[in-house]
Design an enzyme around this catalytic site. Sequence first.
Site, PDB file in Angstrom:
ATOM      1  CG  HIS A  98      -1.691  -1.209   1.456  1.00 26.45           C
ATOM      2  ND1 HIS A  98      -2.656  -1.631   0.587  1.00 26.45           N
ATOM      3  CD2 HIS A  98      -1.649  -2.141   2.443  1.00 26.45           C
ATOM      4  CE1 HIS A  98      -3.177  -2.766   1.025  1.00 26.45           C
ATOM      5  NE2 HIS A  98      -2.587  -3.104   2.146  1.00 26.45           N
ATOM      6  CD  GLU A 115      -2.802  -3.738   5.760  1.00 30.09           C
ATOM      7  OE1 GLU A 115      -3.792  -3.189   5.262  1.00 30.09           O
ATOM      8  OE2 GLU A 115      -2.351  -4.805   5.324  1.00 30.09           O
ATOM      9  CG  HIS A 173       1.110  -6.606   3.379  1.00 29.59           C
ATOM     10  ND1 HIS A 173       1.400  -5.369   2.863  1.00 29.59           N
ATOM     11  CD2 HIS A 173      -0.238  -6.691   3.374  1.00 29.59           C
ATOM     12  CE1 HIS A 173       0.278  -4.738   2.574  1.00 29.59           C
ATOM     13  NE2 HIS A 173      -0.738  -5.522   2.866  1.00 29.59           N
ATOM     14  NE  ARG A 193      -5.104  -8.394  -6.519  1.00 28.65           N
ATOM     15  CZ  ARG A 193      -6.179  -8.024  -7.233  1.00 28.65           C
ATOM     16  NH1 ARG A 193      -6.167  -8.043  -8.548  1.00 28.65           N
ATOM     17  NH2 ARG A 193      -7.269  -7.627  -6.620  1.00 28.65           N
TER      18      ARG A 193
END
Length: 323
Positions: A98, A115, A173, A193
């Site tokens: 991200h 996150e 991740h 992605r």
Amino acid sequence: MRPFELTAPLKDYIWGGTRLRDEFGKQSGLPRIAESWELSCHRDGKSVIASGEYKGMTLAELIDKHPEICGRACSSAEDFPVLVKLIDAKNDLSVQVHPDDAYAKRIENSFGKTEMWYIVDCDEGAELIYGFRKSISREEFRRAVEDNTFLEYVNRVPVKKGDVFFIPPGTLHAIGKGMLIAEIQQSSNVTYRVYDYGRVGADGKPRELHIEKALDVTIPDVPAYKAENHLKHNGITEMECLRKCGYFCVYELECCGSYELRENADSFMHLLVIDGEGDISFEGGSLHIKKGSSVFVPAGDETLDIKGNCSIIITMKIQEEKI
Ligand code: ZN
């Protein structure tokens, strides 16, 4: 305003399982539930109020009407800072990354995404991907994607129940199969992605990769953080801080009997029950809570009386040393 329960929008992504329905009480006719968005004002799925006088309204609508319920955390639903999810990974999720706020603002007109994962449960031998094994150059990165050797470069980490992972923007991740996770993140849905195990989407085509943007934002190194385990077994009521950052502040309450939780005047609180059951009593009412319950506590200065045997993930915006 009194605390109220929330109903989560559900997502049936291809890698999901049935545990959120079978164990966490999520009602759905979907064949699988990959994610439940337990606290969300995001346009891609908004939590709905499930109890009290505003039942049926979205949380976002209520915040726009009564921004004071967020304290100083935000002044409108559009700026609501966090998104809390339960994620049931029956299969591997794509390897992704991200952007941070600056890149996301410039390129996507969105927030970036920091996150945190709390491993609620996992199979024996379950592992996830967290950064690289060793530093990788831009050329190696690109070549590894093209010749399908990308997985040779990633850092695989075995997981245990109670592990906490912090994932700053730019950290490569992937959630691996056989784990159930509570995810606390910035309110953003921007994902690049990098690798998808060659899978195809519902339309029979490979899901899109976002290699150029991923190359822009990925930190090409071994991750700076290590997982920390926070599993409790001692039968004692305990409140522990799991992770604080500029975007969220997350605690775990292990309630073995009773706990008095003081509301916070400067921030809402969100309670997500990940095990057990109990009751929350407050001035003028009470709520029964059980595994999978999601409760929004408006900013305030009253005391909530929690009784029962349960584990609760508590998320708020501001950084308090102790709650
Ligand atoms: Zn992610």
